[in-house]
Design a protein around this motif. Structure first.
Motif, PDB file in Angstrom:
ATOM      1  N   VAL A 207      -1.707   9.437  -1.956  1.00 51.30           N
ATOM      2  CA  VAL A 207      -2.177   9.955  -0.638  1.00 51.30           C
ATOM      3  C   VAL A 207      -1.097  10.365   0.310  1.00 51.30           C
ATOM      4  O   VAL A 207      -0.366   9.209   0.306  1.00 51.30           O
ATOM      5  CB  VAL A 207      -3.385   9.104   0.130  1.00 51.30           C
ATOM      6  CG1 VAL A 207      -3.524  10.050   1.383  1.00 51.30           C
ATOM      7  CG2 VAL A 207      -4.606   8.991  -0.683  1.00 51.30           C
ATOM      8  N   ASP A 208      -0.876  11.155   0.556  1.00 46.45           N
ATOM      9  CA  ASP A 208       0.432  11.374   1.388  1.00 46.45           C
ATOM     10  C   ASP A 208      -0.160  11.788   2.993  1.00 46.45           C
ATOM     11  O   ASP A 208      -0.099  12.790   3.572  1.00 46.45           O
ATOM     12  CB  ASP A 208       1.160  12.649   0.956  1.00 46.45           C
ATOM     13  CG  ASP A 208       2.479  12.678   1.657  1.00 46.45           C
ATOM     14  OD1 ASP A 208       3.106  11.684   2.304  1.00 46.45           O
ATOM     15  OD2 ASP A 208       3.341  13.691   1.674  1.00 46.45           O
ATOM     16  N   ASP A 209      -0.783  10.703   3.419  1.00 42.85           N
ATOM     17  CA  ASP A 209      -1.644  10.883   4.855  1.00 42.85           C
ATOM     18  C   ASP A 209      -1.418   9.901   5.672  1.00 42.85           C
ATOM     19  O   ASP A 209      -1.860   8.679   5.125  1.00 42.85           O
ATOM     20  CB  ASP A 209      -2.968  11.458   4.545  1.00 42.85           C
ATOM     21  CG  ASP A 209      -3.712  11.711   5.776  1.00 42.85           C
ATOM     22  OD1 ASP A 209      -3.154  11.870   6.891  1.00 42.85           O
ATOM     23  OD2 ASP A 209      -4.824  11.779   5.980  1.00 42.85           O
ATOM     24  N   ALA A 210      -0.779   9.867   6.762  1.00 37.66           N
ATOM     25  CA  ALA A 210      -0.535   8.601   7.717  1.00 37.66           C
ATOM     26  C   ALA A 210      -1.651   8.080   8.007  1.00 37.66           C
ATOM     27  O   ALA A 210      -1.786   6.779   8.156  1.00 37.66           O
ATOM     28  CB  ALA A 210       0.540   9.121   8.639  1.00 37.66           C
ATOM     29  N   GLY A 211      -2.628   8.951   8.110  1.00 35.47           N
ATOM     30  CA  GLY A 211      -3.971   8.313   8.965  1.00 35.47           C
ATOM     31  C   GLY A 211      -4.805   7.485   7.915  1.00 35.47           C
ATOM     32  O   GLY A 211      -5.115   6.646   8.142  1.00 35.47           O
ATOM     33  N   ALA A 212      -4.709   8.193   6.669  1.00 33.78           N
ATOM     34  CA  ALA A 212      -5.455   7.314   5.476  1.00 33.78           C
ATOM     35  C   ALA A 212      -4.766   6.241   5.456  1.00 33.78           C
ATOM     36  O   ALA A 212      -5.357   5.038   5.156  1.00 33.78           O
ATOM     37  CB  ALA A 212      -5.554   8.145   4.205  1.00 33.78           C
ATOM     38  N   PHE A 213      -3.316   6.157   5.341  1.00 27.24           N
ATOM     39  CA  PHE A 213      -2.567   4.911   5.340  1.00 27.24           C
ATOM     40  C   PHE A 213      -3.046   3.852   6.194  1.00 27.24           C
ATOM     41  O   PHE A 213      -3.113   2.673   5.893  1.00 27.24           O
ATOM     42  CB  PHE A 213      -1.143   5.297   5.204  1.00 27.24           C
ATOM     43  CG  PHE A 213      -0.149   3.981   5.203  1.00 27.24           C
ATOM     44  CD1 PHE A 213      -0.376   3.185   4.298  1.00 27.24           C
ATOM     45  CD2 PHE A 213       0.569   3.753   6.332  1.00 27.24           C
ATOM     46  CE1 PHE A 213       0.834   2.152   4.289  1.00 27.24           C
ATOM     47  CE2 PHE A 213       1.205   2.772   6.482  1.00 27.24           C
ATOM     48  CZ  PHE A 213       1.404   1.789   5.500  1.00 27.24           C
TER      49      PHE A 213
ATOM     50  N   ILE B 108       0.774  -1.096   0.128  1.00 29.26           N
ATOM     51  CA  ILE B 108       0.045   0.057   0.021  1.00 29.26           C
ATOM     52  C   ILE B 108       0.869   1.255  -0.126  1.00 29.26           C
ATOM     53  O   ILE B 108       0.512   2.179  -0.704  1.00 29.26           O
ATOM     54  CB  ILE B 108      -0.845   0.134   1.209  1.00 29.26           C
ATOM     55  CG1 ILE B 108      -1.933  -1.041   1.033  1.00 29.26           C
ATOM     56  CG2 ILE B 108      -1.636   1.457   1.354  1.00 29.26           C
ATOM     57  CD1 ILE B 108      -2.780  -1.519   2.338  1.00 29.26           C
ATOM     58  N   ALA B 109       1.687   1.454   0.771  1.00 20.72           N
ATOM     59  CA  ALA B 109       2.898   2.460   0.876  1.00 20.72           C
ATOM     60  C   ALA B 109       3.356   2.669  -0.395  1.00 20.72           C
ATOM     61  O   ALA B 109       3.781   3.818  -0.708  1.00 20.72           O
ATOM     62  CB  ALA B 109       3.650   2.251   2.096  1.00 20.72           C
ATOM     63  N   LEU B 110       4.038   1.550  -0.790  1.00 22.81           N
ATOM     64  CA  LEU B 110       4.830   1.796  -2.038  1.00 22.81           C
ATOM     65  C   LEU B 110       4.060   2.129  -3.196  1.00 22.81           C
ATOM     66  O   LEU B 110       4.600   2.860  -4.064  1.00 22.81           O
ATOM     67  CB  LEU B 110       5.542   0.375  -2.401  1.00 22.81           C
ATOM     68  CG  LEU B 110       6.791   0.080  -1.370  1.00 22.81           C
ATOM     69  CD1 LEU B 110       7.074  -1.526  -1.717  1.00 22.81           C
ATOM     70  CD2 LEU B 110       7.829   0.982  -1.220  1.00 22.81           C
ATOM     71  N   VAL B 111       2.983   1.600  -3.546  1.00 23.41           N
ATOM     72  CA  VAL B 111       1.988   1.875  -4.744  1.00 23.41           C
ATOM     73  C   VAL B 111       1.631   3.347  -4.359  1.00 23.41           C
ATOM     74  O   VAL B 111       1.577   4.211  -5.261  1.00 23.41           O
ATOM     75  CB  VAL B 111       1.057   1.098  -4.804  1.00 23.41           C
ATOM     76  CG1 VAL B 111      -0.049   1.615  -5.802  1.00 23.41           C
ATOM     77  CG2 VAL B 111       1.342  -0.384  -5.277  1.00 23.41           C
TER      78      VAL B 111
ATOM     79  N   TRP C 178      -3.805   4.870  14.637  1.00 22.65           N
ATOM     80  CA  TRP C 178      -4.694   5.695  13.670  1.00 22.65           C
ATOM     81  C   TRP C 178      -5.333   6.559  14.578  1.00 22.65           C
ATOM     82  O   TRP C 178      -5.496   7.872  14.083  1.00 22.65           O
ATOM     83  CB  TRP C 178      -5.749   4.933  12.953  1.00 22.65           C
ATOM     84  CG  TRP C 178      -6.492   5.622  12.309  1.00 22.65           C
ATOM     85  CD1 TRP C 178      -6.226   6.395  11.252  1.00 22.65           C
ATOM     86  CD2 TRP C 178      -7.965   5.977  12.594  1.00 22.65           C
ATOM     87  NE1 TRP C 178      -7.568   6.955  10.655  1.00 22.65           N
ATOM     88  CE2 TRP C 178      -8.577   6.670  11.606  1.00 22.65           C
ATOM     89  CE3 TRP C 178      -8.660   5.486  13.525  1.00 22.65           C
ATOM     90  CZ2 TRP C 178      -9.917   7.046  11.503  1.00 22.65           C
ATOM     91  CZ3 TRP C 178     -10.160   5.936  13.670  1.00 22.65           C
ATOM     92  CH2 TRP C 178     -10.596   6.573  12.825  1.00 22.65           C
ATOM     93  N   THR C 179      -5.802   6.558  15.796  1.00 20.48           N
ATOM     94  CA  THR C 179      -6.554   7.456  16.689  1.00 20.48           C
ATOM     95  C   THR C 179      -5.692   8.674  17.021  1.00 20.48           C
ATOM     96  O   THR C 179      -6.207   9.624  17.463  1.00 20.48           O
ATOM     97  CB  THR C 179      -6.955   6.804  17.805  1.00 20.48           C
ATOM     98  OG1 THR C 179      -5.978   6.365  18.640  1.00 20.48           O
ATOM     99  CG2 THR C 179      -8.021   5.707  17.564  1.00 20.48           C
TER     100      THR C 179
END
Length: 202
Positions: A132-138, A122-125, A169-170
């Motif tokens: 998306v450049d968002d840690a929460g969404a990842f 997921i991170a690599l793609v 995530w929280t």
């Protein structure tokens, strides 16, 4: 006497007593002489721990090697590597599920490896195609896709990683508080597995 032979003997004792071959006192004397039949499986625990550590270390090592050489790869190569890692991890988990079903080491190790490879893919793609450049969404995407793993593989490691992931995530930077209420739904997804695990093996 080997543990399998001892286990067989202890299973036979009630039938021997019922058939009048030996007395209950004689059966107790046999049990006292040989000791407890089901000794704690220390070797199984060690194999499980080493399988888990091995799966995690291999997964993290692959991620580190790719991260070091990532800029030198083309987009198509990056996509092929990410998908290839995920397919390999799924194949390994399938092998553990079909051929090594009774081995906790194989199950836990392959489950940990698959979950790490899922997150890496997921991170690599996402990084390659700048989705998306968002840690929460990842984290949310990773945990949502990983939620079925404990049920499919019967492994506890993905459940523990899932709980750690939704906890992380929280604490990510969503501005609104209403999105965080989703954590209760995410906990409810893993709740039946945890309840079943507590009932079967506290």
């Amino acid at each position: 006497m080997k543990s399998k032979e001892l286990e067989w003997l202890y299973k036979e004792l009630p039938e021997l007593i019922a058939g009048g071959v030996i007395t209950p006192e004689c059966a107790d004397a046999i049990r006292n002489y040989y000791g407890p039949g089901d000794k704690p499986g220390g070797s199984k625990t060690v194999l499980t721990v080493f399988g888990l550590i091995g799966g995690s270390l291999v997964g993290l090592g692959i991620i580190l090697i790719l991260a070091h050489n990532w800029d030198a790869l083309s987009r198509m190569t990056r996509l092929a590597v990410a998908v290839g890692m995920l397919l390999f991890a799924q194949g390994l988990a399938g092998y553990a599920l079909l051929r090594r079903r009774g081995s906790a080491g194989w199950t836990e190790g392959s489950a940990a490896f698959l979950m790490l490879m899922l997150g890496a893919a997921i991170a690599l793609v996402g990084q390659t195609y700048q989705l998306v450049d968002d840690a929460g969404a990842f984290l949310l995407t990773w945990m949502a896709l990983s939620a079925p793993l404990p049920y499919l593989l019967g492994a506890t490691t993905p459940a523990v990683l899932y709980l750690a992931g939704i906890t992380a995530w929280t604490f990510t930077g969503y501005s609104g508080g209403t999105e965080k209420l989703l954590v209760w739904g995410l906990l409810a997804v893993i709740g039946p597995y945890c309840w079943r695990l507590l009932k079967a093996d506290r």
